[in-house]
Design a protein around this motif. Structure first.
Motif, PDB file in Angstrom:
ATOM      1  N   SER A  30      35.731  36.864  35.834  1.00  0.00           N
ATOM      2  CA  SER A  30      36.124  37.055  37.237  1.00  0.00           C
ATOM      3  C   SER A  30      34.969  36.743  38.178  1.00  0.00           C
ATOM      4  O   SER A  30      35.162  36.150  39.244  1.00  0.00           O
ATOM      5  CB  SER A  30      36.607  38.491  37.463  1.00  0.00           C
ATOM      6  OG  SER A  30      37.773  38.738  36.728  1.00  0.00           O
ATOM      7  N   GLN A  59      42.276  38.641  40.268  1.00  0.00           N
ATOM      8  CA  GLN A  59      42.803  39.607  39.313  1.00  0.00           C
ATOM      9  C   GLN A  59      43.473  40.777  40.044  1.00  0.00           C
ATOM     10  O   GLN A  59      44.516  41.257  39.629  1.00  0.00           O
ATOM     11  CB  GLN A  59      41.665  40.119  38.436  1.00  0.00           C
ATOM     12  CG  GLN A  59      42.126  40.762  37.168  1.00  0.00           C
ATOM     13  CD  GLN A  59      40.992  40.886  36.161  1.00  0.00           C
ATOM     14  OE1 GLN A  59      39.827  40.688  36.484  1.00  0.00           O
ATOM     15  NE2 GLN A  59      41.335  41.210  34.936  1.00  0.00           N
ATOM     16  N   ASP A  68      43.309  34.056  37.873  1.00  0.00           N
ATOM     17  CA  ASP A  68      42.643  35.072  37.061  1.00  0.00           C
ATOM     18  C   ASP A  68      43.704  35.965  36.425  1.00  0.00           C
ATOM     19  O   ASP A  68      44.301  36.803  37.101  1.00  0.00           O
ATOM     20  CB  ASP A  68      41.703  35.898  37.942  1.00  0.00           C
ATOM     21  CG  ASP A  68      40.744  36.743  37.111  1.00  0.00           C
ATOM     22  OD1 ASP A  68      40.967  36.854  35.885  1.00  0.00           O
ATOM     23  OD2 ASP A  68      39.781  37.272  37.679  1.00  0.00           O
ATOM     24  N   GLU A  69      43.948  35.775  35.157  1.00  0.00           N
ATOM     25  CA  GLU A  69      44.973  36.518  34.415  1.00  0.00           C
ATOM     26  C   GLU A  69      46.308  36.568  35.159  1.00  0.00           C
ATOM     27  O   GLU A  69      46.811  37.645  35.475  1.00  0.00           O
ATOM     28  CB  GLU A  69      44.466  37.934  34.100  1.00  0.00           C
ATOM     29  CG  GLU A  69      43.180  37.878  33.302  1.00  0.00           C
ATOM     30  CD  GLU A  69      42.821  39.220  32.667  1.00  0.00           C
ATOM     31  OE1 GLU A  69      43.728  40.014  32.412  1.00  0.00           O
ATOM     32  OE2 GLU A  69      41.636  39.430  32.407  1.00  0.00           O
TER      33      GLU A  69
HETATM   34 MG   LIG Z   1      38.298  39.751  35.246  1.00  0.00          MG
END
Ligand SMILES: [Mg+2]
Ligand SMILES: Nc1ncnc2c1ncn2[C@@H]1O[C@H](COP(=O)(O)OP(=O)(O)OP(=O)(O)O)[C@@H](O)[C@H]1O
Lengths: 268, 370
Positions: A47, A89, A173-174
């Motif tokens: 991140s 995220q 991010d994810e």
């Molecule tokens: Mg992360």
């Protein structure tokens, strides 16, 4: 103008937070039309790395190049202006604000003239509704606060927003962390479409089934350092899985599990 | 695909029709609107014969509401952006001196002194904001410091330069000027004179109307309210204000210039305080070091009654204006009824409590599963 083969290039980029070394000497390249997958354990610095790309953090050391030219983003706005859109995220959404207001937060489309310019809410409503529909989410009322939306709906909103504003590079991010099977598939389709349109995509995920089919290149981070980049042709799905989990730890886990079963058997 | 599912594509089967009233409940200004109506009715019933809704009575509570309303607009925007300014009241006293001393003691033209007061107070507001965004300290504390600093400075500088804490005689310099009309004049005077001549409204013995027109103060309030409300609801800046107060980190991540925005809003609050001060100085012809005492709390209370959340991210200018209106009617109404003013404070406290509880309920409704 020196036109580089890479949209994004990082040369020995580090980022420190006081005494914490979040990332150290990261080298990384991202090509147009390519999906670059970042792998690594929790806290590996993924991140932090993408926040550096997105203009949230400035590199403490090293060089950040776009099209071969060094850049120095002062804020995420600069990165967005350069066509780099990010799904964080934590999604960067405001619960008390409406779907539309969130969608256009910081990038409001305007109508009118001079001092009478105003946020074109009708048009924005339409774009936001369409963007979410493309992700498989039907919004009931785009002017309703998003506080009551489900986790997956919110995530889809953040992704739809990035797709709409990411002209060149899309950072996720994810993105599939909270999504159902259908919505995850939609996200992967969206990434494939973006690639086909010539966008570069940077993807973080812990799910090898999401990462392997879509990615063209993998970079493995471990405790803030890069363990290298691999083209998809160079690695198998199993190797990627091993990289994600940290191979040694996976073997250890298997041994531990075997130990449990043995103890169980003996007990019975 | 069957025709059935096509029909569903347009009409979501998971949308339950909500009553219009419930839809209205989602609007921040609703409570204040309802409160204002209740208060109107209450005084109509219990004080209808005191003349509270006569032209003169109406103007008196409008003036009261407008004074507070101007401050509440500034406080409301700042609160939506997630910050407080407790120095509003002190700023009023300070701005009054910034205007009065140059006019009376330094011989500045009144226009220049007014400009000086506005620039000076907005600069101070900006410094207040700068400290808040730079240090990341709660604005509650930083502006509390300014509350004392500014009040102390006002008294200190006034007594040092003029040997007194009240500077009078501004009328000599301002009477008849455009500036004086702009801040303390009246509009629609022709209409009111005509109505007086026709015998429709109350007049003095010489035939001039008791109420010469709509005070500029009220015009400022309504004008400022409309512009601010438009900015908040319809423009890009408005979206930024909601975002900054709703989630500072999210706002930063999408590239909103959060620091500059907050500083600008602190400056706007100072502008409102200075506007209040200028109008008062023009009206009374004097500046006094103790002007504006406790006004910061009244402004915040009006904003809260208007549905603005103490935690930021949600609120409405219209609500704050209704909050100020409630203040005005109740204060003047109790006065007309001859009720001791201490009861007004009791009422205020109760209103605040009810409003906060109500707002909290509304916030939960919006942000949590129903
Ligand atoms: Mg992360
Ligand atoms: N603003 C910050 N200040 C101090 N330390 C930070 C900051 N941001 C990140 N870190 C530290 O940097 C390290 C890397 O964090 P990062 O969020 O990049 O990990 P990650 O790879 O994204 O993990 P995850 O898979 O859990 O999302 C962590 O140890 C974290 O505590």
């Amino acid at each position: 103008m020196s036109k580089s083969e890479f949209v994004i290039e990082l040369k020995k980029v580090s980022r420190f937070f006081g005494s914490v070394i979040a990332i150290k000497d990261i080298d990384m390249v991202v090509k147009q039309g390519e999906c670059h997958c970042l792998l690594g354990d929790n806290g590996a610095g993924k991140s932090t790395l993408i926040k550096t790309l997105a203009g949230v953090h400035k590199p403490s050391e090293g060089e950040y190049l776009i099209d071969g030219e060094p850049v120095n983003f002062d804020s995420p706005k600069d990165a967005l202006d350069a066509g780099i859109a990010t799904v964080y995220q934590d999604l960067a959404l405001v619960s008390l604000m409406s779907v539309t207001r969130n969608f256009f937060m910081g990038r409001e489309i305007q109508k009118g003239w001079g001092p009478f310019k105003q946020f074109d809410i009708e048009k924005a409503n339409e774009i936001a509704r369409q963007g979410l529909a493309d992700m498989g989410i039907n919004v009931r009322n785009p002017s309703q606060a998003i506080g009551t939306m489900s986790g997956g709906e919110r995530q889809s909103l953040a992704i739809a927003r990035a797709i709409h504003f990411g002209a060149r590079v899309l950072i996720l991010d994810e993105p599939t962390a909270a999504l159902g099977v259908k919505q995850s598939a939609n996200v992967l389709k969206v990434i494939a479409k973006a690639k086909a349109r010539g966008l570069a995509v940077i993807l973080i995920t812990h799910n090898v089934h999401h990462a392997y089919p879509i990615a063209d290149r993998f970079t493995l981070l471990n405790r803030g350092q890069s363990l290298g980049s691999y083209l998809k042709s160079e690695v198998t799905r199993e190797q990627v899985l091993e990289m994600m989990a940290g191979g040694a730890e996976l073997e250890q886990l298997e041994a531990d599990l075997a130990e449990f079963t043995r103890v169980d058997k003996e007990a019975s | 695909m069957t025709s059935n599912s096509v029909a569903h594509a347009n009409k979501d089967e998971r949308v339950r029709k909500e009553s219009a009233i419930k839809g209205l409940l989602n609007r921040p200004e609703l409570g204040a609107l309802a409160g204002a109506i209740l208060v109107f009715i209450f005084f109509g019933i219990f004080a209808g014969d005191t003349g509270i809704y006569s032209l003169e009575g109406t103007i008196s509570w409008l003036v009261f509401s407008a004074q507070l309303g101007i401050l509440a607009i500034g406080a409301c925007l700042l609160m939506i952006a997630g910050e407080f300014d407790l120095s509003i009241g002190s700023m009023i006293g300070f701005a009054g001196m910034l205007l009065a001393i140059p006019t009376v003691y330094w011989g500045w033209p009144i226009e220049m002194a007014v400009l000086f007061a506005f620039v000076g107070s907005m600069l101070l507001g900006g410094i207040n904001g700068l400290i808040v965004v730079r240090t990341g300290l709660p604005s509650f504390i930083v502006s509390l410091a300014f509350l004392f600093i500014l009040r102390g400075l006002t008294i200190g500088i006034a007594s040092w330069l003029t040997n007194r804490t009240i500077v009078g005689g501004i009328g000599e310099f301002s009477d008849g000027t455009f500036i004086s009309w702009l801040f303390s004049g009246h509009i629609l005077t022709g209409l009111f004179t005509w109505a007086a001549n026709s015998g429709w409204i109350e007049t003095y013995k010489d035939g001039s109307p008791v109420v010469p027109g709509i005070p500029m103060l009220v015009v400022w309030w309504i004008g400022l309210g409309i512009v601010s409300s438009w900015v908040l609801l319809k423009t890009r800046i408005g979206n930024w204000i909601f975002a900054v107060g709703g989630d500072l980190n999210a706002a930063k991540n999408v590239g909103i210039p959060t620091a500059r925005l907050k500083i600008a809003l602190f400056m706007f609050t100072a502008f409102c305080a200075c506007l209040f001060a200028t109008i008062q100085v023009m009206e009374f012809g004097s500046a006094s070091a103790d002007r504006g005492l406790l006004k910061e709390f009244e402004a915040i209370i009006a904003a809260v009654i208007g549905g603005t959340l103490l935690t930021g991210g949600y609120g409405a200018i219209l609500g704050a204006c209704f909050g100020a209106l409630i203040f005005g009617i109740v204060s003047v109404g109790l006065n007309f009824m001859g009720v001791d003013s201490s009861w007004f404070r009791v009422f205020l406290g109760l209103m605040l409590l009810i409003a906060v509880i109500f707002n909290n309920y509304v916030r939960k409704r919006i942000t949590e599963a129903k």
